[in-house]
Design a protein around this motif. Structure first.
Motif, PDB file in Angstrom:
ATOM      1  N   LEU A 181       0.826  -1.198   0.000  1.00  0.00           N
ATOM      2  CA  LEU A 181       0.000   0.000   0.000  1.00  0.00           C
ATOM      3  C   LEU A 181       0.869   1.260   0.000  1.00  0.00           C
ATOM      4  O   LEU A 181       1.927   1.290   0.644  1.00  0.00           O
ATOM      5  CB  LEU A 181      -0.912   0.009   1.225  1.00  0.00           C
ATOM      6  CG  LEU A 181      -2.028  -1.043   1.252  1.00  0.00           C
ATOM      7  CD1 LEU A 181      -2.803  -0.936   2.548  1.00  0.00           C
ATOM      8  CD2 LEU A 181      -2.961  -0.880   0.067  1.00  0.00           C
ATOM      9  N   PRO A 182       0.460   2.320  -0.724  1.00  0.00           N
ATOM     10  CA  PRO A 182       1.247   3.573  -0.740  1.00  0.00           C
ATOM     11  C   PRO A 182       1.416   4.147   0.666  1.00  0.00           C
ATOM     12  O   PRO A 182       0.479   4.128   1.467  1.00  0.00           O
ATOM     13  CB  PRO A 182       0.399   4.493  -1.630  1.00  0.00           C
ATOM     14  CG  PRO A 182      -0.434   3.570  -2.457  1.00  0.00           C
ATOM     15  CD  PRO A 182      -0.718   2.381  -1.602  1.00  0.00           C
ATOM     16  N   TRP A 183       2.601   4.656   0.943  1.00  0.00           N
ATOM     17  CA  TRP A 183       2.983   5.297   2.203  1.00  0.00           C
ATOM     18  C   TRP A 183       2.964   4.341   3.411  1.00  0.00           C
ATOM     19  O   TRP A 183       3.182   4.760   4.523  1.00  0.00           O
ATOM     20  CB  TRP A 183       2.085   6.492   2.519  1.00  0.00           C
ATOM     21  CG  TRP A 183       2.070   7.500   1.433  1.00  0.00           C
ATOM     22  CD1 TRP A 183       3.101   8.323   1.067  1.00  0.00           C
ATOM     23  CD2 TRP A 183       1.001   7.777   0.536  1.00  0.00           C
ATOM     24  NE1 TRP A 183       2.734   9.100   0.023  1.00  0.00           N
ATOM     25  CE2 TRP A 183       1.442   8.804  -0.330  1.00  0.00           C
ATOM     26  CE3 TRP A 183      -0.298   7.287   0.384  1.00  0.00           C
ATOM     27  CZ2 TRP A 183       0.662   9.326  -1.337  1.00  0.00           C
ATOM     28  CZ3 TRP A 183      -1.086   7.803  -0.619  1.00  0.00           C
ATOM     29  CH2 TRP A 183      -0.614   8.807  -1.470  1.00  0.00           C
ATOM     30  N   ILE A 184       2.695   3.083   3.162  1.00  0.00           N
ATOM     31  CA  ILE A 184       2.672   2.118   4.268  1.00  0.00           C
ATOM     32  C   ILE A 184       3.755   1.059   4.078  1.00  0.00           C
ATOM     33  O   ILE A 184       4.522   0.771   4.987  1.00  0.00           O
ATOM     34  CB  ILE A 184       1.281   1.444   4.387  1.00  0.00           C
ATOM     35  CG1 ILE A 184       0.234   2.484   4.748  1.00  0.00           C
ATOM     36  CG2 ILE A 184       1.302   0.328   5.417  1.00  0.00           C
ATOM     37  CD1 ILE A 184      -1.166   1.920   4.857  1.00  0.00           C
ATOM     38  N   GLY A 185       3.847   0.472   2.871  1.00  0.00           N
ATOM     39  CA  GLY A 185       4.831  -0.559   2.612  1.00  0.00           C
ATOM     40  C   GLY A 185       4.377  -1.915   3.134  1.00  0.00           C
ATOM     41  O   GLY A 185       3.288  -2.068   3.688  1.00  0.00           O
ATOM     42  N   ALA A 186       5.220  -2.893   2.928  1.00  0.00           N
ATOM     43  CA  ALA A 186       4.946  -4.253   3.389  1.00  0.00           C
ATOM     44  C   ALA A 186       5.704  -4.491   4.691  1.00  0.00           C
ATOM     45  O   ALA A 186       6.941  -4.482   4.713  1.00  0.00           O
ATOM     46  CB  ALA A 186       5.364  -5.269   2.338  1.00  0.00           C
ATOM     47  N   LEU A 227       5.334 -16.301   3.627  1.00  0.00           N
ATOM     48  CA  LEU A 227       5.017 -14.876   3.714  1.00  0.00           C
ATOM     49  C   LEU A 227       3.777 -14.624   4.558  1.00  0.00           C
ATOM     50  O   LEU A 227       3.677 -13.584   5.218  1.00  0.00           O
ATOM     51  CB  LEU A 227       4.836 -14.305   2.313  1.00  0.00           C
ATOM     52  CG  LEU A 227       6.113 -14.196   1.460  1.00  0.00           C
ATOM     53  CD1 LEU A 227       5.789 -13.656   0.082  1.00  0.00           C
ATOM     54  CD2 LEU A 227       7.152 -13.309   2.145  1.00  0.00           C
ATOM     55  N   VAL A 228       2.813 -15.547   4.548  1.00  0.00           N
ATOM     56  CA  VAL A 228       1.662 -15.410   5.451  1.00  0.00           C
ATOM     57  C   VAL A 228       2.132 -15.390   6.899  1.00  0.00           C
ATOM     58  O   VAL A 228       1.666 -14.584   7.720  1.00  0.00           O
ATOM     59  CB  VAL A 228       0.656 -16.552   5.222  1.00  0.00           C
ATOM     60  CG1 VAL A 228      -0.444 -16.518   6.278  1.00  0.00           C
ATOM     61  CG2 VAL A 228       0.035 -16.458   3.846  1.00  0.00           C
ATOM     62  N   LEU A 229       3.077 -16.257   7.219  1.00  0.00           N
ATOM     63  CA  LEU A 229       3.578 -16.328   8.594  1.00  0.00           C
ATOM     64  C   LEU A 229       4.386 -15.098   8.972  1.00  0.00           C
ATOM     65  O   LEU A 229       4.459 -14.737  10.151  1.00  0.00           O
ATOM     66  CB  LEU A 229       4.442 -17.580   8.770  1.00  0.00           C
ATOM     67  CG  LEU A 229       3.776 -18.923   8.465  1.00  0.00           C
ATOM     68  CD1 LEU A 229       4.765 -20.059   8.670  1.00  0.00           C
ATOM     69  CD2 LEU A 229       2.547 -19.128   9.344  1.00  0.00           C
ATOM     70  N   LEU A 230       4.994 -14.450   7.980  1.00  0.00           N
ATOM     71  CA  LEU A 230       5.858 -13.298   8.266  1.00  0.00           C
ATOM     72  C   LEU A 230       5.112 -11.969   8.211  1.00  0.00           C
ATOM     73  O   LEU A 230       5.632 -10.955   8.677  1.00  0.00           O
ATOM     74  CB  LEU A 230       7.016 -13.259   7.268  1.00  0.00           C
ATOM     75  CG  LEU A 230       7.992 -14.447   7.306  1.00  0.00           C
ATOM     76  CD1 LEU A 230       8.958 -14.369   6.140  1.00  0.00           C
ATOM     77  CD2 LEU A 230       8.747 -14.495   8.631  1.00  0.00           C
ATOM     78  N   ALA A 231       3.921 -11.942   7.643  1.00  0.00           N
ATOM     79  CA  ALA A 231       3.202 -10.679   7.440  1.00  0.00           C
ATOM     80  C   ALA A 231       2.912  -9.995   8.764  1.00  0.00           C
ATOM     81  O   ALA A 231       2.514 -10.626   9.739  1.00  0.00           O
ATOM     82  CB  ALA A 231       1.907 -10.951   6.685  1.00  0.00           C
TER      83      ALA A 231
END
Length: 670
Positions: free
Chosen positions: A68-73, A125-129
């Motif tokens: 998402l813009p201005w938020i990042g992953a 990646l689900v576990l790391l989100a």
């Protein structure tokens, strides 16, 4: 380099490995190399998770300039995700080792190779989100890749049906998760998990989020009544994919439920527990009853997965009830039982699906009534399958008994709960779980006895040969895990203790301090269990009995005809069948819970056709819920088909009316 950085790098390598396999599709060594690299990368996950469990409790975080813009992953590896990363790493690496041998039998290996490594990476990646957008994106990628793997043999009609049902259920689950995270984010749009933890919510919002998580995560895990895709998808997928979906992907779904309900929502009130306990116990009983009636070995294992998911949800519900009433020690016991059974189910269910795949490769058959006698043709597979059967049947001293024993110890702590409703409900749920455990033993005696013992019921079973060494090595590793985790459960419980402490706020006593590998979950005066001594006792008794038979029995060889059940014909048809072994339970329980019906087809006099017993068993959930919904959707779609023949004026009127309704909804929301 931080642990989360290494984990993201490993996941990125898995995501790239799939497209790379497409580029190198004509190379003869491709299948073995892709699976070998996937095994090494997953082993890296397991190592990173173990190191993180032994390290500081704070974990490590990473923010990538995507999403998402201005938020990042936002990505984070804490103790909870570290435990599930170990489950993913062990399950993925051993399954990939098995796939090196199993993949040689695939007619179109690229259909699996293109999606298999990215599927592992998406689960990681689900576990790391650490924010809602990254979690949902990874979850949807995981769902779509697993759907593609289910459709590997897409030319078969059953496979296409399985893929369609799975896609619909996956979409429904993702929509429920999207709504749940939307409510967690609130009007301020705090998509990060840290912002969600600090938010204050009304009891109504908490109840709705809990319900949505049961729908979203429960549909992916196989919680009844959202389980209908499992018995369709698991038999359709290749066996190593089935092992991965049942042993690992369902655990990722459980992680999503635990992350939201135990972490992001904060401490819940006691009223949140009964629905989780009830659904868990009901799922366990329903799943194992359906497994008992099934003759397809992979479908029976899929139904057994539903049963074990129910056991885990019941344990999580107990943990919610105890934590809400300040019973930290009991909550830690129930939560430890849930985590331990998550680990154990990964081991023995992956082993059993691999064994079913070995049988399928050797015979081309999944029907129990066409197998038999495989213990003579495939002795190593038969022995390893026996270990898995004993483990999933919760027989000591294997790991399935240790985790279910902990769960029943938690059930016995229920008198300390002040709510009278829970005091009545938890023992009743415990009775349902005990029934499920007994039925599980009966179901797997049936599967192993009909499939591996007796005489071969078909030429394919009579000519089967043992599978390759890669497959046997992978199954042997999982069998060793089942044995070691059952003999030394205290080691596993101590390794999980930091996770329990971080989530529940308490932990079990240090089991390493107990003598002779005894586990004491609460206090020695209440209960204790020693898997090591049970193992020594079983080994001693078996060895003594074997020695006595060989020492004192006559050495003279005697031959006699085998018991033929009253039929002098030596045909294999005189053996017990899978349906015959299930008949008593089908008549006692199946007629009510599964709408089981029996009908004798007796031909007319002079007709040379044999008489037949026709048995029909149905999943009432499918008949009562999903078939009416499917009919309703079809009827509505037929009516809505008229919209494509409207004029442009009517189209504009519909768009304008919908816009007005949307604006009214936004006004009321504000």
């Amino acid at each position: 380099m931080a642990a989360v950085d290494v984990s993201v790098l490993l996941a990125a390598c898995l995501l790239v490995l799939g497209p790379l396999a497409v580029v190198l599709q004509r190379q003869p060594w491709l299948s073995a190399v892709v699976y070998a690299v996937a095994a090494l990368l997953c082993a890296g996950f397991a190592l990173v998770g173990l190191v993180a469990l032994a390290g500081p409790a704070s974990g490590s975080a990473l923010v990538l300039p995507i999403g998402l813009p201005w938020i990042g992953a936002h990505l984070r590896l804490d103790l909870l995700s570290s435990f599930f990363l170990v489950v993913l790493g062990l399950g993925g690496s051993i399954t990939s080792l098995y796939a090196i041998g199993y993949g040689r039998h695939e007619h179109a290996p690229l259909r699996v190779l293109a999606f298999y490594p990215p599927f592992l990476g998406a689960m990681a990646l689900v576990l790391l989100a650490d924010d809602a957008y990254t979690f949902l994106l990874s979850w949807e990628v995981m769902s779509l890749l697993s759907w593609a793997l289910v459709l590997t043999h897409h030319r078969e009609e059953d496979t296409r049906t399985a893929g369609y049902v799975y896609l619909v259920m996956a979409g429904f689950g993702t929509m429920a998760l999207l709504l749940a995270f939307g409510l967690l984010a609130g009007a301020d749009g705090g998509y990060g998990f840290d912002a969600m933890r600090g938010a204050v919510r009304s009891p109504l919002i908490v109840a709705v989020v809990l319900g949505l998580m049961l729908l979203g995560a429960g549909s992916k895990a196989g919680l009844a009544p959202l389980h209908v895709w499992l018995p369709l998808a698991h038999p359709a997928a290749p066996s190593h994919v089935s092992a991965l979906m049942s042993g690992v992907m369902t655990k990722v779904a459980l992680y999503g439920f635990i992350r939201v309900v135990f972490d992001l929502l904060g401490p819940l009130e006691w009223w949140a527990a009964p629905v989780v306990i009830f659904l868990g116990a009901a799922t366990a009983v329903l799943g194992i009853l359906l497994a008992m009636m099934e003759t397809d070995i992979k479908r029976a294992l899929a139904y057994s997965t539903i049963e074990n998911i129910g056991v885990i949800f019941a344990a999580l519900g107990l943990a919610l009830a105890f934590r809400a009433n300040g019973l930290t020690a009991a909550a830690a016991l129930a939560f430890s039982a849930a985590l331990f059974h998550i680990f154990n189910h990964m081991a023995f269910k992956s082993l059993l699906f691999m064994g079913a795949g070995a049988v399928l490769n050797a015979t081309g058959l999944r029907d129990l009534d066409r197998l038999g006698g495989l213990i003579h043709r495939m002795p190593v597979t038969a022995f390893l399958m026996l270990v898995g059967v004993l483990a999933i049947s919760a027989l000591p001293p294997l790991n399935g008994f240790a985790s279910e024993w902990l769960l029943f110890q938690a059930v016995l702590m229920s008198p300390g709960i002040p709510q009278s409703g829970l005091q009545l409900m938890i023992p009743a749920a415990g009775g349902g779980l005990a029934l499920a455990a007994a039925l599980a033993a009966a179901a797997f005696v049936r599967i192993y006895g009909v499939g591996f013992l007796g005489r071969a019921r078909s030429d394919a079973a009579g000519s089967a040969v043992e599978v390759d060494r890669f497959s046997l090595t992978a199954m042997g590793i999982l069998a060793a895990i089942c044995v070691l985790a059952g003999i030394f459960p205290g080691v596993v419980l101590d390794a999980m203790a930091p996770v329990v402490q971080a989530v529940i706020g308490g932990r079990l006593p240090v089991q390493a301090n107990e003598s002779l590998f005894t586990i004491v979950p609460i206090a020695e005066a209440r209960s204790s269990y020693n898997g090591f001594l049970v193992f020594i006792f079983v080994a001693f008794c078996a060895s003594a009995a074997s020695w006595a038979v060989h020492r004192f029995a006559s050495r003279q060889l005697r031959r006699a005809p085998a018991w033929d059940c009253g039929f002098p014909d030596a045909s294999t048809m005189t053996q017990y069948s899978a349906g015959g072994m299930a008949q008593p339970l089908r008549r006692v329980l199946g007629s009510t819970l599964l709408a089981a019906r029996e009908r004798v087809e007796m031909p007319e006099p002079g007709d040379r056709r044999p008489a037949r017993l026709v048995v029909r068993v149905a999943d009432l959930v499918w008949q009562v819920i999903y078939l009416p919904i499917s009919g309703l959707v079809g009827a509505v779609a037929t009516r809505m088909d008229r919209l494509q023949f409207l004029t442009i004026r009517l189209y504009l009127s519909l768009v304008f009316g919908l816009l007005i309704l949307l604006l009214i909804g936004l006004m009321l929301w504000q």
